[in-house]
Design a protein around this motif. Structure first.
Motif, PDB file in Angstrom:
ATOM      1  N   MET A   1       0.846  -1.178   0.000  1.00 47.99           N
ATOM      2  CA  MET A   1       0.000   0.000   0.000  1.00 47.99           C
ATOM      3  C   MET A   1       0.894   1.246   0.000  1.00 47.99           C
ATOM      4  O   MET A   1       1.810   1.339   0.800  1.00 47.99           O
ATOM      5  N   ASP A   2       0.617   2.167  -0.882  1.00 48.50           N
ATOM      6  CA  ASP A   2       1.373   3.419  -0.968  1.00 48.50           C
ATOM      7  C   ASP A   2       0.678   4.466  -0.097  1.00 48.50           C
ATOM      8  O   ASP A   2      -0.239   5.158  -0.550  1.00 48.50           O
ATOM      9  N   PHE A   3       1.104   4.563   1.160  1.00 46.21           N
ATOM     10  CA  PHE A   3       0.444   5.454   2.105  1.00 46.21           C
ATOM     11  C   PHE A   3       0.688   6.926   1.785  1.00 46.21           C
ATOM     12  O   PHE A   3      -0.151   7.766   2.090  1.00 46.21           O
ATOM     13  N   ARG A   4       1.814   7.237   1.150  1.00 43.89           N
ATOM     14  CA  ARG A   4       2.044   8.632   0.740  1.00 43.89           C
ATOM     15  C   ARG A   4       1.014   9.047  -0.302  1.00 43.89           C
ATOM     16  O   ARG A   4       0.464  10.134  -0.237  1.00 43.89           O
ATOM     17  N   GLN A   5       0.745   8.170  -1.255  1.00 45.53           N
ATOM     18  CA  GLN A   5      -0.262   8.506  -2.246  1.00 45.53           C
ATOM     19  C   GLN A   5      -1.644   8.569  -1.596  1.00 45.53           C
ATOM     20  O   GLN A   5      -2.438   9.453  -1.904  1.00 45.53           O
ATOM     21  N   LEU A   6      -1.949   7.635  -0.696  1.00 53.54           N
ATOM     22  CA  LEU A   6      -3.231   7.670   0.008  1.00 53.54           C
ATOM     23  C   LEU A   6      -3.419   9.017   0.703  1.00 53.54           C
ATOM     24  O   LEU A   6      -4.481   9.631   0.629  1.00 53.54           O
ATOM     25  N   PHE A   7      -2.368   9.485   1.367  1.00 50.78           N
ATOM     26  CA  PHE A   7      -2.443  10.783   2.049  1.00 50.78           C
ATOM     27  C   PHE A   7      -2.750  11.892   1.046  1.00 50.78           C
ATOM     28  O   PHE A   7      -3.612  12.734   1.281  1.00 50.78           O
ATOM     29  N   LYS A   8      -2.055  11.895  -0.082  1.00 48.28           N
ATOM     30  CA  LYS A   8      -2.276  12.935  -1.096  1.00 48.28           C
ATOM     31  C   LYS A   8      -3.675  12.847  -1.701  1.00 48.28           C
ATOM     32  O   LYS A   8      -4.317  13.863  -1.952  1.00 48.28           O
ATOM     33  N   LEU A   9      -4.144  11.627  -1.955  1.00 48.62           N
ATOM     34  CA  LEU A   9      -5.496  11.460  -2.493  1.00 48.62           C
ATOM     35  C   LEU A   9      -6.531  11.981  -1.501  1.00 48.62           C
ATOM     36  O   LEU A   9      -7.454  12.711  -1.872  1.00 48.62           O
ATOM     37  N   ARG A  10      -6.370  11.622  -0.242  1.00 50.16           N
ATOM     38  CA  ARG A  10      -7.278  12.129   0.790  1.00 50.16           C
ATOM     39  C   ARG A  10      -7.195  13.650   0.872  1.00 50.16           C
ATOM     40  O   ARG A  10      -8.220  14.313   1.015  1.00 50.16           O
ATOM     41  N   LEU A  11      -6.001  14.173   0.788  1.00 51.26           N
ATOM     42  CA  LEU A  11      -5.801  15.618   0.890  1.00 51.26           C
ATOM     43  C   LEU A  11      -6.549  16.354  -0.215  1.00 51.26           C
ATOM     44  O   LEU A  11      -7.268  17.320   0.034  1.00 51.26           O
ATOM     45  N   VAL A  12      -6.405  15.893  -1.454  1.00 52.59           N
ATOM     46  CA  VAL A  12      -7.066  16.563  -2.576  1.00 52.59           C
ATOM     47  C   VAL A  12      -8.583  16.453  -2.452  1.00 52.59           C
ATOM     48  O   VAL A  12      -9.298  17.450  -2.588  1.00 52.59           O
ATOM     49  N   VAL A  13      -9.097  15.255  -2.188  1.00 54.80           N
ATOM     50  CA  VAL A  13     -10.549  15.086  -2.091  1.00 54.80           C
ATOM     51  C   VAL A  13     -11.105  15.876  -0.905  1.00 54.80           C
ATOM     52  O   VAL A  13     -12.131  16.561  -1.041  1.00 54.80           O
ATOM     53  N   ALA A  14     -10.442  15.824   0.246  1.00 53.57           N
ATOM     54  CA  ALA A  14     -10.924  16.570   1.415  1.00 53.57           C
ATOM     55  C   ALA A  14     -10.918  18.073   1.155  1.00 53.57           C
ATOM     56  O   ALA A  14     -11.873  18.772   1.517  1.00 53.57           O
ATOM     57  N   ALA A  15      -9.856  18.568   0.516  1.00 54.98           N
ATOM     58  CA  ALA A  15      -9.787  20.002   0.208  1.00 54.98           C
ATOM     59  C   ALA A  15     -10.851  20.391  -0.811  1.00 54.98           C
ATOM     60  O   ALA A  15     -11.539  21.403  -0.659  1.00 54.98           O
ATOM     61  N   MET A  16     -11.010  19.584  -1.867  1.00 48.78           N
ATOM     62  CA  MET A  16     -11.991  19.914  -2.901  1.00 48.78           C
ATOM     63  C   MET A  16     -13.418  19.837  -2.376  1.00 48.78           C
ATOM     64  O   MET A  16     -14.291  20.567  -2.841  1.00 48.78           O
ATOM     65  N   GLY A  17     -13.687  18.976  -1.415  1.00 48.92           N
ATOM     66  CA  GLY A  17     -15.034  18.819  -0.881  1.00 48.92           C
ATOM     67  C   GLY A  17     -15.481  19.925   0.052  1.00 48.92           C
ATOM     68  O   GLY A  17     -16.661  19.986   0.420  1.00 48.92           O
ATOM     69  N   GLU A  18     -14.555  20.815   0.418  1.00 50.39           N
ATOM     70  CA  GLU A  18     -14.907  21.871   1.372  1.00 50.39           C
ATOM     71  C   GLU A  18     -15.894  22.876   0.787  1.00 50.39           C
ATOM     72  O   GLU A  18     -16.055  22.995  -0.435  1.00 50.39           O
ATOM     73  N   THR A  19     -16.515  23.618   1.665  1.00 50.14           N
ATOM     74  CA  THR A  19     -17.597  24.542   1.340  1.00 50.14           C
ATOM     75  C   THR A  19     -17.290  25.462   0.169  1.00 50.14           C
ATOM     76  O   THR A  19     -18.087  25.589  -0.752  1.00 50.14           O
ATOM     77  N   GLN A  20     -16.129  26.105   0.155  1.00 54.76           N
ATOM     78  CA  GLN A  20     -15.829  27.106  -0.877  1.00 54.76           C
ATOM     79  C   GLN A  20     -15.378  26.511  -2.202  1.00 54.76           C
ATOM     80  O   GLN A  20     -15.151  27.232  -3.153  1.00 54.76           O
ATOM     81  N   ARG A  21     -15.281  25.179  -2.267  1.00 55.91           N
ATOM     82  CA  ARG A  21     -14.877  24.531  -3.522  1.00 55.91           C
ATOM     83  C   ARG A  21     -16.084  23.767  -4.083  1.00 55.91           C
ATOM     84  O   ARG A  21     -16.879  24.357  -4.796  1.00 55.91           O
ATOM     85  N   LEU A  22     -16.225  22.484  -3.759  1.00 55.61           N
ATOM     86  CA  LEU A  22     -17.336  21.700  -4.304  1.00 55.61           C
ATOM     87  C   LEU A  22     -18.520  21.582  -3.344  1.00 55.61           C
ATOM     88  O   LEU A  22     -19.582  21.094  -3.722  1.00 55.61           O
ATOM     89  N   GLY A  23     -18.330  21.996  -2.089  1.00 59.36           N
ATOM     90  CA  GLY A  23     -19.443  22.059  -1.143  1.00 59.36           C
ATOM     91  C   GLY A  23     -20.037  20.727  -0.727  1.00 59.36           C
ATOM     92  O   GLY A  23     -21.237  20.617  -0.507  1.00 59.36           O
ATOM     93  N   TRP A  24     -19.191  19.711  -0.586  1.00 60.13           N
ATOM     94  CA  TRP A  24     -19.694  18.411  -0.155  1.00 60.13           C
ATOM     95  C   TRP A  24     -19.798  18.315   1.357  1.00 60.13           C
ATOM     96  O   TRP A  24     -20.537  17.500   1.882  1.00 60.13           O
ATOM     97  N   TRP A  25     -18.984  19.087   2.075  1.00 62.86           N
ATOM     98  CA  TRP A  25     -19.054  19.122   3.532  1.00 62.86           C
ATOM     99  C   TRP A  25     -18.814  20.542   4.000  1.00 62.86           C
ATOM    100  O   TRP A  25     -18.191  21.342   3.322  1.00 62.86           O
ATOM    101  N   ASN A  26     -19.333  20.820   5.180  1.00 59.97           N
ATOM    102  CA  ASN A  26     -19.282  22.169   5.727  1.00 59.97           C
ATOM    103  C   ASN A  26     -17.968  22.374   6.481  1.00 59.97           C
ATOM    104  O   ASN A  26     -17.888  22.142   7.675  1.00 59.97           O
ATOM    105  N   SER A  27     -16.949  22.787   5.745  1.00 61.37           N
ATOM    106  CA  SER A  27     -15.623  22.948   6.336  1.00 61.37           C
ATOM    107  C   SER A  27     -14.808  23.921   5.499  1.00 61.37           C
ATOM    108  O   SER A  27     -15.035  24.052   4.302  1.00 61.37           O
TER     109      SER A  27
END
Length: 186
Positions: A1-27
């Motif tokens: 398992m490539d945990f560095r890539q997992l971290f980056k994938l989570r980082l991009v999705v979590a950042a994009m899902g925030e309120t001022q971007r794609l608005g998937w979660w209130n953060s």
């Protein structure tokens, strides 16, 4: 398992899902403003504290969308922000080591804070090194419900599953979260 890539994938999705971007979660944790606020309480580990909070917000939103109800002895429902307990433990062990390498991660964090909704999904390829084939796969998928895209259940989760658990978020729209998930035996 490539945990560095997992971290980056989570980082991009979590950042994009925030309120001022794609608005998937209130953060708004994974932004420059979030960085300023977290520096007050976590001066030595600011970006890692931010990501822990951002990942938790994303995890809760995904759990809610899937209505996850753990059943003792039953299958484990996994999504990008909630993997099997063994994988989460191994990920946390790696993440804790990276806190000693803040300069190695500085550019990655800054790129994530600066993301805009227009960079979706290209940021997955450029910042998180997602295989473009995973994006093509996601574009051919149809969610089973308004909020969920179920992947084939594997015997055990591998890197290809992680990439599809990430790419499946492309089935969502701004303001409309679709969570890709799979189930594994406990």
């Amino acid at each position: 398992m490539d945990f560095r890539q997992l971290f980056k994938l989570r980082l991009v999705v979590a950042a994009m899902g925030e309120t001022q971007r794609l608005g998937w979660w209130n953060s708004g944790v994974l932004t420059s403003t979030g960085e300023f606020l977290f520096q007050q309480g976590f001066p030595r580990s600011t970006p890692f504290a931010q990501t822990r909070a951002g990942f938790r917000v994303a995890q809760l939103a995904c759990d809610e969308a899937l209505a996850i109800q753990p059943t003792p002895g039953g299958p484990i429902t996994c999504h990008l922000f909630r993997l099997t307990p063994q994988l989460e433990d191994a990920f946390e062990n790696e993440r804790n080591r990276w806190m000693d390498e803040p300069q190695e991660w500085a550019d990655c964090f800054q790129a994530a804070w600066d993301l805009s909704a227009e960079q979706w999904p290209q940021a997955l390829v450029e910042l998180a090194e997602l295989d473009p084939d995973a994006i093509e796969w996601a574009r051919q998928q149809t969610p089973q419900t308004a909020k969920a895209l179920r992947l084939d259940d594997p015997f055990e989760i591998n890197q290809g599953h992680i990439e599809r658990l990430t790419a499946g978020f492309l089935c969502g729209q701004p303001g409309q979260l679709v969570v890709p998930y799979l189930q594994v035996a406990s």
